[in-house]
Design an enzyme around this catalytic site. Structure first.
Site, PDB file in Angstrom:
ATOM      1  N   ASP A  62       0.819  -1.217   0.000  1.00 33.40           N
ATOM      2  CA  ASP A  62       0.000   0.000   0.000  1.00 33.40           C
ATOM      3  C   ASP A  62       0.848   1.260   0.000  1.00 33.40           C
ATOM      4  OD1 ASP A  62       0.900  -0.405   2.589  1.00 33.40           O
ATOM      5  OD2 ASP A  62      -1.083  -0.622   3.481  1.00 33.40           O
ATOM      6  N   ASN A 128      -8.298  -2.156  13.950  1.00 40.56           N
ATOM      7  CA  ASN A 128      -9.664  -2.501  13.547  1.00 40.56           C
ATOM      8  C   ASN A 128      -9.689  -3.745  12.648  1.00 40.56           C
ATOM      9  OD1 ASN A 128      -8.660  -1.536  11.142  1.00 40.56           O
ATOM     10  ND2 ASN A 128     -10.057   0.195  10.959  1.00 40.56           N
ATOM     11  N   HIS A 130      -7.723  -4.274   9.982  1.00 36.27           N
ATOM     12  CA  HIS A 130      -7.396  -4.101   8.565  1.00 36.27           C
ATOM     13  C   HIS A 130      -6.061  -4.766   8.221  1.00 36.27           C
ATOM     14  CE1 HIS A 130      -5.396   0.020   9.540  1.00 36.27           C
ATOM     15  NE2 HIS A 130      -4.431  -0.682   9.001  1.00 36.27           N
ATOM     16  N   GLU A 135      -9.851  -1.680   4.761  1.00 35.80           N
ATOM     17  CA  GLU A 135     -10.580  -1.316   5.969  1.00 35.80           C
ATOM     18  C   GLU A 135     -11.806  -2.222   6.149  1.00 35.80           C
ATOM     19  OE1 GLU A 135      -9.376   0.594   8.097  1.00 35.80           O
ATOM     20  OE2 GLU A 135      -8.725   2.540   7.354  1.00 35.80           O
TER      21      GLU A 135
HETATM   22  C1  GLP Z   1      -1.115   0.707   8.597  1.00 38.10           C
HETATM   23  C2  GLP Z   1      -0.673  -0.064   7.334  1.00 38.10           C
HETATM   24  C3  GLP Z   1      -0.757  -1.548   7.527  1.00 38.10           C
HETATM   25  C4  GLP Z   1      -0.194  -1.888   8.873  1.00 38.10           C
HETATM   26  C5  GLP Z   1      -1.084  -1.354   9.960  1.00 38.10           C
HETATM   27  C6  GLP Z   1      -0.499  -1.493  11.342  1.00 38.10           C
HETATM   28  O1  GLP Z   1      -2.214   1.504   8.408  1.00 38.10           O
HETATM   29  N1  GLP Z   1      -1.359   0.294   6.152  1.00 38.10           N
HETATM   30  O2  GLP Z   1      -0.091  -2.219   6.471  1.00 38.10           O
HETATM   31  O3  GLP Z   1      -0.123  -3.289   9.025  1.00 38.10           O
HETATM   32  O4  GLP Z   1      -1.506  -0.046   9.710  1.00 38.10           O
HETATM   33  O5  GLP Z   1       0.523  -0.575  11.547  1.00 38.10           O
HETATM   34  P1  GLP Z   1       1.613  -0.733  12.658  1.00 38.10           P
HETATM   35  O6  GLP Z   1       2.478  -1.887  12.236  1.00 38.10           O
HETATM   36  O7  GLP Z   1       2.387   0.548  12.684  1.00 38.10           O
HETATM   37  O8  GLP Z   1       0.901  -1.019  13.936  1.00 38.10           O
END
Ligand code: GLP
Length: 233
Positions: A62, A128, A130, A135
């Site tokens: 992403d 949440n 995702h 989402e």
């Molecule tokens: C972000 C990314 C995800 C990631 C998630 C958790 O929004 N788009 O790919 O896995 O949120 O982030 P983090 O690893 O900083 O907790």
């Protein structure tokens, strides 16, 4: 789903690294990569190792819409900083947050994924549920698409920006259908704030309300969790 419980994120990084190492030894050529704070210890282990990715391809999950590759909160910048600058790959693909025509771009990105089937995909998980930026409510049939980020995701990610207003409202994300085509998937989750999402992913009903729950349908998923993230299991 196979679950590996570790003491902390450092140990989780080592466990994730071992899976990359084994995949590479078994002939994996294409790696699906994620950003966020979760995979950084795995990337650090890869960087510190003698593993050679110079013949490998990477495809990232992403990117924020509107951020240039050199913006310090773009996922391009993150990947260069944590991995690519120190461990070069033969070719790396990331969604282009500045693509002039997003509809055309998402179709092109889908074709890239089709052309380079992913052998090993690493994922983090949002609070949440995702995965990537898929989402809650995203169709399990979706391919790469443009996403309107939810308030909770904007809030969670605002810690990396000077203010909440600077967090982009949209992102480009690989879709769930594409993620599920990966031969093997690692999901990493560390910390108490991931415990509820981890429980729903592993034990909850398979529902589009919890995108990660779809991973129950895949036959080669390894979940790496620390004690806090596993605390509700
Ligand atoms: C972000 C990314 C995800 C990631 C998630 C958790 O929004 N788009 O790919 O896995 O949120 O982030 P983090 O690893 O900083 O907790």
């Amino acid at each position: 789903m196979k679950i590996i419980k570790v003491t902390d994120q450092q140990a989780g990084g080592k466990a994730g690294f071992e899976i990359f190492k084994e995949a590479l030894a078994n002939g994996a050529t294409t790696f699906g990569l994620a950003t966020g704070s979760t995979p950084v210890t795995t990337y650090a282990e890869i960087v510190a190792s003698d593993l050679d990715f110079s013949k490998s391809t990477s495809i990232n999950l992403d990117e924020y819409v509107g951020l240039a590759a050199d913006h310090d909160q773009s996922y391009h910048y993150f990947m260069n900083k944590h991995l690519f600058s120190k461990k070069p790959f033969a070719q790396t693909f990331l969604p282009d947050g500045l693509a002039p025509d997003l509809d055309t771009f998402v179709k092109q990105y889908h074709e890239i994924i089709e052309k380079h089937p992913i052998d090993l995909q690493i994922l983090g998980i949002g609070q949440n549920g995702h995965i990537g930026f898929n989402e809650p409510g995203t169709s399990f049939e979706a391919n790469t698409h443009v996403v309107d980020l939810t308030d909770s995701t904007i809030e969670a990610n605002s810690r990396f920006f000077a203010s909440r207003d600077e967090v982009p409202a949209q992102a480009i994300s690989m879709g769930i259908a594409e993620i599920l085509k990966s031969k093997q998937i690692i999901v990493e989750a560390f910390g108490k704030n991931k415990a509820a999402a981890v429980k729903k992913m592993i034990e909850g009903p398979i529902t589009e309300d919890v995108p990660a729950s779809v991973l129950q349908k895949h036959d080669n998923v390894i979940v790496i969790v620390d004690e806090d993230a596993a605390s509700l299991l």
